[in-house]
Design a protein around this motif. Structure first.
Motif, PDB file in Angstrom:
ATOM      1  N   THR A   1       4.332  56.464  20.078  1.00  0.00           N
ATOM      2  CA  THR A   1       4.371  57.874  20.469  1.00  0.00           C
ATOM      3  C   THR A   1       3.765  58.675  19.326  1.00  0.00           C
ATOM      4  O   THR A   1       4.255  58.604  18.189  1.00  0.00           O
ATOM      5  CB  THR A   1       5.825  58.330  20.700  1.00  0.00           C
ATOM      6  OG1 THR A   1       6.395  57.509  21.720  1.00  0.00           O
ATOM      7  CG2 THR A   1       5.881  59.790  21.125  1.00  0.00           C
TER       8      THR A   1
ATOM      9  N   THR B   1       8.257  75.104  18.555  1.00  0.00           N
ATOM     10  CA  THR B   1       7.202  74.402  19.336  1.00  0.00           C
ATOM     11  C   THR B   1       5.891  75.175  19.439  1.00  0.00           C
ATOM     12  O   THR B   1       4.990  74.764  20.164  1.00  0.00           O
ATOM     13  CB  THR B   1       7.637  74.021  20.780  1.00  0.00           C
ATOM     14  OG1 THR B   1       7.685  75.221  21.591  1.00  0.00           O
ATOM     15  CG2 THR B   1       8.978  73.319  20.816  1.00  0.00           C
TER      16      THR B   1
ATOM     17  N   ALA C   1       3.944  66.523  23.210  1.00  0.00           N
ATOM     18  CA  ALA C   1       5.269  67.165  23.159  1.00  0.00           C
ATOM     19  C   ALA C   1       5.233  68.481  23.944  1.00  0.00           C
ATOM     20  O   ALA C   1       4.183  69.095  24.109  1.00  0.00           O
ATOM     21  CB  ALA C   1       5.674  67.410  21.714  1.00  0.00           C
TER      22      ALA C   1
ATOM     23  N   ILE D   1       4.714  70.629  16.539  1.00  0.00           N
ATOM     24  CA  ILE D   1       4.959  69.509  17.468  1.00  0.00           C
ATOM     25  C   ILE D   1       3.663  68.705  17.574  1.00  0.00           C
ATOM     26  O   ILE D   1       2.597  69.164  17.147  1.00  0.00           O
ATOM     27  CB  ILE D   1       5.404  69.981  18.868  1.00  0.00           C
ATOM     28  CG1 ILE D   1       4.352  70.895  19.506  1.00  0.00           C
ATOM     29  CG2 ILE D   1       6.764  70.658  18.801  1.00  0.00           C
ATOM     30  CD1 ILE D   1       4.622  71.226  20.978  1.00  0.00           C
TER      31      ILE D   1
ATOM     32  N   ASN E   1      -0.734  69.299  25.652  1.00  0.00           N
ATOM     33  CA  ASN E   1       0.689  69.652  25.678  1.00  0.00           C
ATOM     34  C   ASN E   1       1.002  70.379  26.979  1.00  0.00           C
ATOM     35  O   ASN E   1       0.149  71.071  27.528  1.00  0.00           O
ATOM     36  CB  ASN E   1       1.048  70.547  24.491  1.00  0.00           C
ATOM     37  CG  ASN E   1       0.782  69.883  23.154  1.00  0.00           C
ATOM     38  OD1 ASN E   1      -0.316  69.986  22.632  1.00  0.00           O
ATOM     39  ND2 ASN E   1       1.753  69.196  22.609  1.00  0.00           N
TER      40      ASN E   1
END
Ligand code: MG
Length: 294
Positions: A70, A192, A125, A121, A290
């Motif tokens: 990841t 984020t 994500a 992030i 994202n």
């Protein structure tokens, strides 16, 4: 060379992307008698003599496939705020001034602000919608510079000597909070709000940052499409200006501004909503994807 941070089996790590989408795991490589376990430490050690090719050679047997990890932001937790430049592409300045109903005004020096490390992030994500705190969620694709050496008072001519590499940042912004608070920090700093990645391309591989294409899509629709040739202040000028009387250190990140095409500049304005997929692509680096989540 492409350098990335990732987690494998829940364990954060970092490495180099090799031929055939294999990752050489560089976590645990040693320099000056200590073990290096993060990209930030790795960049710092390179600045004091760690040999990257030697490190990869020493870890040659420790590889993963790209699809089994990841990805994390290449520097998942920067040591200090991300340095950012506002109003740095000519066409974006024009669209922003139009949206505010004022004549275009081009700054005479770069306008800096920052985003805290907690905004960062990685690839894949979720960008939180923060519905209670904003109704005007926006995107901004940006070429980001990763500093490789401790430096201060850098000249324009020698600025690129201090660059470790380049990555992509999406300077996600709550436009209402950006303007409500008088300066930009709050509206740029929600959790984020700084997708970064998918990896760092080292400066030797990336080459001259002068005319690279930047493209951002929302749900496949092209919104931003420009090149760094439209920059008001070049990468070199940004580094020179920021480093005047201010020490930059290995692993510092500078986002160099966004081109035209943000939601704020559209008519009507089309803010990001839950489920929107944002893909930010820069020539010579790759694509950062994202999705907006609740
Ligand atoms: Mg920006």
């Amino acid at each position: 060379m492409k350098l990335l941070s990732f987690s494998y089996d829940g364990q954060p790590s970092f490495g180099a992307l090799l031929e055939g989408n294999r990752i050489c795991n560089l976590s645990g490589v040693t320099h000056r008698g200590r073990s290096i376990d993060s990209m930030l430490d790795f960049i710092r050690e390179i600045s004091v003599g760690l040999d990257v090719a030697g490190a990869i050679g020493a870890q040659r047997e420790k590889t993963f496939r790209l699809e089994e990890v990841t990805l994390l932001a290449p520097i998942p937790r920067p040591a200090k705020n991300i340095f950012c430049v506002g109003k740095n592409y000519r066409e974006h300045i024009v669209e922003a001034c139009q949206a505010m109903g004022v004549p275009p005004e081009f700054p005479s020096v770069p306008e800096f602000f920052s985003k805290p490390p907690t905004t960062v992030i990685g690839e894949g994500a979720g960008i939180r919608r923060h519905e209670a705190n904003t109704s005007k969620l926006d995107y901004e694709i940006e070429l980001a510079v990763v500093i490789g050496k401790t430096c201060r008072d850098v000249s324009v001519d020698r600025a690129l000597e201090n660059v470790f590499g380049y990555t992509i940042i999406n300077d996600v912004t709550a436009r209402d909070a950006q303007f409500a608070h008088g300066q930009w920090f709050k509206g740029k700093s929600f959790d984020t709000f700084c997708p970064m990645g998918p990896w760092i391309v080292t400066a030797d591989e990336f080459g001259d940052p002068a005319s690279r294409t930047l493209k951002l899509t929302v749900n496949g629709e092209l919104r931003q499409n420009s090149t760094t040739a439209d920059l008001l202040f070049s990468v070199q000028q940004v580094i020179a200006s920021l480093s005047a009387a201010l020490t930059l250190e290995p692993g510092d990140v500078i986002a160099t501004g966004t081109p035209a095409g943000v939601a704020f500049g559209m008519s009507p304005q089309r803010w990001l909503q839950i489920g929107d997929v944002i893909e930010a692509e820069i020539e010579g680096i790759g694509k950062l994807c994202n999705t907006v989540v609740a």
